[in-house]
Design a protein around this motif. Structure first.
Motif, PDB file in Angstrom:
ATOM      1  N   LEU A 157       0.835  -1.198   0.000  1.00  0.00           N
ATOM      2  CA  LEU A 157       0.000   0.000   0.000  1.00  0.00           C
ATOM      3  C   LEU A 157       0.876   1.257   0.000  1.00  0.00           C
ATOM      4  CD1 LEU A 157      -2.960   0.698   0.067  1.00  0.00           C
ATOM      5  CD2 LEU A 157      -2.933   0.493   2.543  1.00  0.00           C
ATOM      6  N   ALA A 158       1.904   1.254   0.861  1.00  0.00           N
ATOM      7  CA  ALA A 158       2.798   2.409   0.950  1.00  0.00           C
ATOM      8  C   ALA A 158       3.506   2.620  -0.381  1.00  0.00           C
ATOM      9  CB  ALA A 158       3.818   2.195   2.064  1.00  0.00           C
ATOM     10  N   TRP A 159       3.973   1.533  -0.953  1.00  0.00           N
ATOM     11  CA  TRP A 159       4.721   1.618  -2.203  1.00  0.00           C
ATOM     12  C   TRP A 159       3.844   2.188  -3.304  1.00  0.00           C
ATOM     13  CZ3 TRP A 159       9.458   1.624  -3.965  1.00  0.00           C
ATOM     14  CH2 TRP A 159       9.678   1.394  -5.317  1.00  0.00           C
ATOM     15  N   ARG A 160       2.627   1.666  -3.416  1.00  0.00           N
ATOM     16  CA  ARG A 160       1.755   2.148  -4.494  1.00  0.00           C
ATOM     17  C   ARG A 160       1.347   3.597  -4.242  1.00  0.00           C
ATOM     18  NH1 ARG A 160      -2.432  -2.722  -5.492  1.00  0.00           N
ATOM     19  NH2 ARG A 160      -0.922  -4.395  -5.859  1.00  0.00           N
ATOM     20  N   ASN A 161       1.105   3.917  -2.992  1.00  0.00           N
ATOM     21  CA  ASN A 161       0.728   5.296  -2.683  1.00  0.00           C
ATOM     22  C   ASN A 161       1.810   6.270  -3.106  1.00  0.00           C
ATOM     23  OD1 ASN A 161      -1.872   5.291  -1.650  1.00  0.00           O
ATOM     24  ND2 ASN A 161      -1.168   4.520   0.326  1.00  0.00           N
ATOM     25  N   LEU A 162       3.043   5.799  -2.939  1.00  0.00           N
ATOM     26  CA  LEU A 162       4.186   6.632  -3.275  1.00  0.00           C
ATOM     27  C   LEU A 162       4.158   7.043  -4.743  1.00  0.00           C
ATOM     28  CD1 LEU A 162       6.338   7.370  -1.312  1.00  0.00           C
ATOM     29  CD2 LEU A 162       7.711   5.488  -2.148  1.00  0.00           C
ATOM     30  N   TRP A 163       3.652   6.142  -5.571  1.00  0.00           N
ATOM     31  CA  TRP A 163       3.682   6.410  -7.018  1.00  0.00           C
ATOM     32  C   TRP A 163       2.368   6.952  -7.539  1.00  0.00           C
ATOM     33  CZ3 TRP A 163       8.287   7.088  -8.434  1.00  0.00           C
ATOM     34  CH2 TRP A 163       9.299   6.407  -7.761  1.00  0.00           C
ATOM     35  N   ARG A 164       1.498   7.346  -6.625  1.00  0.00           N
ATOM     36  CA  ARG A 164       0.228   7.927  -7.052  1.00  0.00           C
ATOM     37  C   ARG A 164       0.460   9.242  -7.757  1.00  0.00           C
ATOM     38  NH1 ARG A 164      -3.831   7.112  -2.097  1.00  0.00           N
ATOM     39  NH2 ARG A 164      -5.228   8.633  -3.027  1.00  0.00           N
ATOM     40  N   ASN A 165       1.364  10.021  -7.189  1.00  0.00           N
ATOM     41  CA  ASN A 165       1.711  11.292  -7.813  1.00  0.00           C
ATOM     42  C   ASN A 165       3.173  11.170  -8.232  1.00  0.00           C
ATOM     43  OD1 ASN A 165       2.239  13.932  -8.492  1.00  0.00           O
ATOM     44  ND2 ASN A 165       0.790  14.717  -6.962  1.00  0.00           N
ATOM     45  N   LYS A 166       3.358  10.566  -9.403  1.00  0.00           N
ATOM     46  CA  LYS A 166       4.712  10.227  -9.863  1.00  0.00           C
ATOM     47  C   LYS A 166       5.621  11.435  -9.912  1.00  0.00           C
ATOM     48  CE  LYS A 166       4.244   6.144 -12.789  1.00  0.00           C
ATOM     49  NZ  LYS A 166       2.802   6.118 -13.106  1.00  0.00           N
ATOM     50  N   LYS A 167       5.081  12.502 -10.491  1.00  0.00           N
ATOM     51  CA  LYS A 167       5.904  13.683 -10.702  1.00  0.00           C
ATOM     52  C   LYS A 167       6.419  14.220  -9.372  1.00  0.00           C
ATOM     53  CE  LYS A 167       4.182  16.049 -14.370  1.00  0.00           C
ATOM     54  NZ  LYS A 167       3.279  17.067 -14.908  1.00  0.00           N
ATOM     55  N   ARG A 168       5.490  14.316  -8.425  1.00  0.00           N
ATOM     56  CA  ARG A 168       5.867  14.874  -7.130  1.00  0.00           C
ATOM     57  C   ARG A 168       6.900  13.987  -6.432  1.00  0.00           C
ATOM     58  NH1 ARG A 168       0.897  15.891  -3.690  1.00  0.00           N
ATOM     59  NH2 ARG A 168       1.201  13.777  -2.954  1.00  0.00           N
ATOM     60  N   THR A 169       6.662  12.683  -6.487  1.00  0.00           N
ATOM     61  CA  THR A 169       7.607  11.766  -5.848  1.00  0.00           C
ATOM     62  C   THR A 169       8.980  11.863  -6.511  1.00  0.00           C
ATOM     63  OG1 THR A 169       5.815  10.302  -5.252  1.00  0.00           O
ATOM     64  CG2 THR A 169       8.013   9.347  -5.247  1.00  0.00           C
ATOM     65  N   LEU A 170       8.967  11.938  -7.834  1.00  0.00           N
ATOM     66  CA  LEU A 170      10.251  12.014  -8.542  1.00  0.00           C
ATOM     67  C   LEU A 170      11.004  13.298  -8.200  1.00  0.00           C
ATOM     68  CD1 LEU A 170       9.391  10.492 -12.036  1.00  0.00           C
ATOM     69  CD2 LEU A 170      10.854   9.530 -10.245  1.00  0.00           C
ATOM     70  N   ILE A 171      10.265  14.392  -8.097  1.00  0.00           N
ATOM     71  CA  ILE A 171      10.922  15.656  -7.753  1.00  0.00           C
ATOM     72  C   ILE A 171      11.515  15.565  -6.346  1.00  0.00           C
ATOM     73  CG2 ILE A 171      10.505  18.102  -7.219  1.00  0.00           C
ATOM     74  CD1 ILE A 171       8.481  18.067  -9.577  1.00  0.00           C
ATOM     75  N   THR A 172      10.740  14.985  -5.442  1.00  0.00           N
ATOM     76  CA  THR A 172      11.242  14.825  -4.067  1.00  0.00           C
ATOM     77  C   THR A 172      12.487  13.939  -4.063  1.00  0.00           C
ATOM     78  OG1 THR A 172       8.942  14.888  -3.393  1.00  0.00           O
ATOM     79  CG2 THR A 172      10.537  14.261  -1.715  1.00  0.00           C
ATOM     80  N   LEU A 173      12.400  12.836  -4.804  1.00  0.00           N
ATOM     81  CA  LEU A 173      13.553  11.930  -4.868  1.00  0.00           C
ATOM     82  C   LEU A 173      14.761  12.637  -5.468  1.00  0.00           C
ATOM     83  CD1 LEU A 173      12.017   8.507  -5.958  1.00  0.00           C
ATOM     84  CD2 LEU A 173      12.837   9.210  -3.724  1.00  0.00           C
ATOM     85  N   ALA A 174      14.509  13.453  -6.500  1.00  0.00           N
ATOM     86  CA  ALA A 174      15.616  14.153  -7.141  1.00  0.00           C
ATOM     87  C   ALA A 174      16.316  15.065  -6.140  1.00  0.00           C
ATOM     88  CB  ALA A 174      15.110  14.952  -8.338  1.00  0.00           C
ATOM     89  N   SER A 175      15.528  15.726  -5.287  1.00  0.00           N
ATOM     90  CA  SER A 175      16.160  16.634  -4.320  1.00  0.00           C
ATOM     91  C   SER A 175      17.015  15.844  -3.327  1.00  0.00           C
ATOM     92  CB  SER A 175      15.107  17.491  -3.608  1.00  0.00           C
ATOM     93  OG  SER A 175      14.508  16.772  -2.559  1.00  0.00           O
ATOM     94  N   ILE A 176      16.513  14.689  -2.896  1.00  0.00           N
ATOM     95  CA  ILE A 176      17.307  13.873  -1.971  1.00  0.00           C
ATOM     96  C   ILE A 176      18.543  13.338  -2.706  1.00  0.00           C
ATOM     97  CG2 ILE A 176      17.304  11.900  -0.403  1.00  0.00           C
ATOM     98  CD1 ILE A 176      14.263  12.154  -0.285  1.00  0.00           C
ATOM     99  N   PHE A 177      18.324  12.926  -3.950  1.00  0.00           N
ATOM    100  CA  PHE A 177      19.426  12.414  -4.764  1.00  0.00           C
ATOM    101  C   PHE A 177      20.575  13.419  -4.815  1.00  0.00           C
ATOM    102  CE2 PHE A 177      21.375  12.820  -8.973  1.00  0.00           C
ATOM    103  CZ  PHE A 177      22.018  11.594  -9.092  1.00  0.00           C
ATOM    104  N   PHE A 178      20.255  14.660  -5.157  1.00  0.00           N
ATOM    105  CA  PHE A 178      21.323  15.655  -5.277  1.00  0.00           C
ATOM    106  C   PHE A 178      21.971  15.949  -3.929  1.00  0.00           C
ATOM    107  CE2 PHE A 178      19.263  16.756  -9.369  1.00  0.00           C
ATOM    108  CZ  PHE A 178      20.379  16.550 -10.171  1.00  0.00           C
ATOM    109  N   GLY A 179      21.143  16.031  -2.913  1.00  0.00           N
ATOM    110  CA  GLY A 179      21.677  16.284  -1.576  1.00  0.00           C
ATOM    111  C   GLY A 179      22.645  15.198  -1.150  1.00  0.00           C
ATOM    112  N   VAL A 180      22.230  13.960  -1.332  1.00  0.00           N
ATOM    113  CA  VAL A 180      23.071  12.834  -0.910  1.00  0.00           C
ATOM    114  C   VAL A 180      24.325  12.774  -1.776  1.00  0.00           C
ATOM    115  CG1 VAL A 180      23.180  10.306  -0.807  1.00  0.00           C
ATOM    116  CG2 VAL A 180      21.192  11.505   0.090  1.00  0.00           C
ATOM    117  N   LEU A 181      24.141  13.018  -3.071  1.00  0.00           N
ATOM    118  CA  LEU A 181      25.291  13.015  -3.972  1.00  0.00           C
ATOM    119  C   LEU A 181      26.321  14.044  -3.524  1.00  0.00           C
ATOM    120  CD1 LEU A 181      26.489  12.014  -6.713  1.00  0.00           C
ATOM    121  CD2 LEU A 181      25.332  13.935  -7.785  1.00  0.00           C
ATOM    122  N   ILE A 182      25.861  15.270  -3.297  1.00  0.00           N
ATOM    123  CA  ILE A 182      26.778  16.332  -2.895  1.00  0.00           C
ATOM    124  C   ILE A 182      27.421  15.998  -1.549  1.00  0.00           C
ATOM    125  CG2 ILE A 182      26.915  18.754  -2.168  1.00  0.00           C
ATOM    126  CD1 ILE A 182      24.645  19.277  -4.244  1.00  0.00           C
ATOM    127  N   ALA A 183      26.592  15.567  -0.612  1.00  0.00           N
ATOM    128  CA  ALA A 183      27.112  15.298   0.733  1.00  0.00           C
ATOM    129  C   ALA A 183      28.120  14.157   0.729  1.00  0.00           C
ATOM    130  CB  ALA A 183      25.963  14.998   1.687  1.00  0.00           C
TER     131      ALA A 183
END
Ligand code: ATP
Ligand code: MG
Lengths: 233, 409
Positions: free
Chosen positions: B10-36
């Motif tokens: 349920l959590a997993w599917r909910n996560l992909w309900r709003n793909k764009k928003r989830t991807l943008i959020t993931l992208a921000s974490i991605f860059f943060g973690v990459l830089i850090a």
């Protein structure tokens, strides 16, 4: 035996300016197998009343007994569990978990009740057949029409083997064809399987199907009519 | 399928309900973690190389000393190494090399002039292996173990008006007060990057030093090297089990507390930067979660109405929030691991003034990267903590949910 016994039920909402007496002293008994419509003008207190009967909104005073259990004396965890095992719900719209398929929505209830996977699946299949959607098990709610969604909601409500099913304006968002279809299914379940239904409605065509009509106005029962004739017929 | 698995589904599917928003959020974490991660790797890499340079040059990573020597550095607190010490050191696989030293002070004189000096008795061969002492010889020749010659710091030699081949006189007090005096030919002059060392240093073969100070076989320290700085803790543990009183094993951290402080201070500075970065990311995640909860109030109402416990609902939302963070971290690592791997194997060559200074100091002018586990797990911990804090919001929303109100939403 009465499935539901309601005693001197009150609900007052304290808004910023005034105290609204949404339900103002209702006594009512409902016995097993009844098919009851709660009707009344907008704002008369139907939703508030049904929510209190279903264990969703705490009364200001009064009591609700379901199969002899004073539900508002239960702790909040026990009350949720009581709903899970004893009451089926059909709401006006957006009843279903959108990321679950129709089958998963129905199965979910049984899973929370602790059924094993095989029994769950068999019963889900049977219930979906009963509401005429045996071929739509793996559709998500978004892919179903409003009427189909309401039928899945009925199947879900049945999944818990409830003492009664509570439906607050289940047909309000449906076209006349879907309304008729849903009512036929509810009526058949009521006749054939003795499922107790309480539903609210504005729709005269829906009222006509009911065998008992409780009319509410200003939070009080105005009339309580049984159509005995139709049972005989 | 168990209830927990269903919750995950349920959590997993909910996560992909709003793909764009989830991807943008993931992208921000991605860059943060990459830089850090890349930043931390670079930082740790530079600390490691700095520590290596300094530690190699001065002290070794570990020294075995007499227990009183560190607090009172006199010739009387030297020790005579028993064979078992050498055995312990040689049998410790993490220790790659060792060098004995006898250090003390002396008055260094030419015929007319005198000056205080630091006399360091060394095993010429081992010392060169470990600290590369030989590369600082600017005139003359490096020491030989069996010849009583000395190496003198260039400034000291200049002050004393001595050159290669001249004689240096050392005068001091030896072991338990015996008088120490000796005359030695200068085999070479040393020029270190550190001017203080140029003004003070006198290197002599260890046997010569032991004779001079009347302390045959005695050492002030046995300097030990490990292959990898991160083996240090294990190495010292092994040593401390076997090396008992009156000997002690000291780490470079204990011997150079200022170096450790410098690294810690620098780390703290970087932590502030990373904190700012993560706070920004945290607000991004929070925004997403805020919207997610707002959109789903009605649905949450239905779930609790039909019999889901609020604690289960809270768990569901917790999983969902943590999953976002977890996936973001994985994505970030997927980005940073190749970068770090590449630069770990191909350190960045520095140019310009900084590089010149480093070269003068005998340090290779490279920017090194580190694979240190903390570079990675620190990000995991940080993101986990951030998402766990953010998850409080949906958890509290779930626990406080008023079903009839939620159904109305
Ligand atoms: N949460 C609430 N807070 C304050 N007042 C409320 C709340 N819920 C309902 N009321 C008020 O209580 C009264 C009864 O409302 P209720 O929703 O039960 O009526 P209803 O018969 O279901 O109406 P409708 O046919 O429009 O659905 C109304 O005056 C309504 O404004
Ligand atoms: Mg209503």
């Amino acid at each position: 035996m009465n499935v539901i016994e309601i005693k001197n039920l009150h609900k007052t909402y304290n808004t910023s300016q005034v105290a609204v007496k949404a339900v103002n002293g209702i006594d009512l008994s409902i016995s097993k197998g009844e098919f009851t419509a709660v009707v009344g003008p907008s704002g008369s207190g139907k939703t508030t009343f049904l929510n209190m009967v279903g264990g969703l909104d705490r009364p200001t005073s009064g009591e609700v007994f379901v199969d002899g259990v004073n539900i508002w004396e239960l702790s909040s965890r026990k009350l949720i569990d009581f709903r899970l095992r004893n009451i089926g719900f059909v709401f006006q719209s957006y009843n279903l978990i959108p990321v679950f398929t129709a089958k998963e929505n129905v199965e979910f209830i049984m899973q929370m009740q602790g059924w094993d996977a095989k029994k769950r699946f068999e019963r889900t299949k049977k219930l979906m057949d009963e509401v005429g959607l045996g071929d739509r098990l793996s559709s998500r709610p978004g892919k179903l029409s409003g009427g189909q969604q309401q039928r899945v909601a009925v199947a879900r409500a049945l999944a818990s083997k409830p003492k009664f099913i509570l439906a607050d304006e289940p047909t309000a968002n449906l076209d006349s064809h879907s309304t008729e279809n849903l009512l036929d299914i509810m009526e058949r379940l009521n006749m054939e399987e003795e499922i107790t239904f309480i539903f609210s409605t504005h729709d005269p065509r829906v009222m006509k199907k009911a065998r008992r009509i409780v009319t509410i106005e200003d939070g009080k029962i105005l009339s309580d009519e049984r159509k005995e004739a139709e049972v005989a017929h | 399928m168990s209830a927990m698995q269903t919750n995950f589904k349920l959590a997993w599917r909910n996560l992909w309900r709003n793909k764009k928003r989830t991807l943008i959020t993931l992208a921000s974490i991605f860059f943060g973690v990459l830089i850090a991660t890349v930043m931390s790797s670079m930082q740790e890499g530079s600390y490691t190389s700095m520590i290596q340079n300094i530690v190699k040059f001065y002290s070794g990573y570990i020294q075995i000393q007499h227990e009183d020597y560190w607090d009172n550095k006199t010739i009387n607190n030297t020790f005579e190494p028993v064979d078992s010490i050498f055995e312990t050191v040689e049998s410790n696989e993490l220790i790659t090399n060792y060098a004995p030293r006898l250090e003390s002070f002396a008055l260094a004189s030419s015929e007319a002039l005198t000056r205080g000096s630091a006399v360091i008795g060394i095993d010429p061969e081992k010392e060169n292996e470990i600290t590369g002492l030989g590369k600082w010889v600017v005139e003359g020749e490096y020491l030989r173990a069996d010849v009583d010659h000395v190496l003198v710091g260039s400034e000291l030699a200049k002050y004393l008006e001595l050159g290669v081949g001249d004689t240096l006189v050392l005068l001091s007090q030896g072991y338990h007060g015996v008088s120490a005096a000796g005359k030695y030919a200068i085999s070479g002059l040393l020029r270190f990057p550190n001017p203080e060392m140029n003004k003070q240093s006198v290197y002599i073969p260890i046997r010569t030093a032991q004779q001079l100070y009347g302390a045959p076989n005695r050492l002030t320290s046995l300097a030990l090297m490990v292959e990898d700085q991160y083996d240090l803790e294990k190495a010292i543990e092994g040593l401390r089990q076997k090396v008992g009183r009156p000997y002690v094993a000291m780490t470079w951290e204990e011997m150079h507390p200022e170096l450790l402080q410098m690294v810690e201070a620098d780390r703290a500075g970087a932590v502030v930067m990373k904190a700012i970065l993560y706070i920004l990311i945290g607000f991004g995640i929070f925004g997403t979660i805020l919207m997610m909860v707002a959109e789903r109030i009605r649905e949450m109402g239905v779930m609790v109405a039909v019999g889901m416990q609020k604690t289960t609902l809270a768990m569901l939302l917790f999983i969902e929030t943590i999953l976002i963070g977890f996936m973001g971290v994985l994505a970030g690592f997927a980005g940073s691991v190749p970068v770090i791997a590449y630069y770990f194997n191909n350190p960045i060559k520095l140019t310009g003034d900084a590089a010149a200074t480093m070269e003068e100091m005998g340090i290779e002018p490279y920017m090194y990267f580190s694979w240190m586990p903390s570079v990675f797990y620190n990000q995991v911990i940080t993101i986990f903590v951030i998402t766990a804090i953010i998850a409080l919001y949906p958890i509290i929303s779930a626990l406080r949910l008023k079903v009839h109100m939620a159904l109305h939403a």
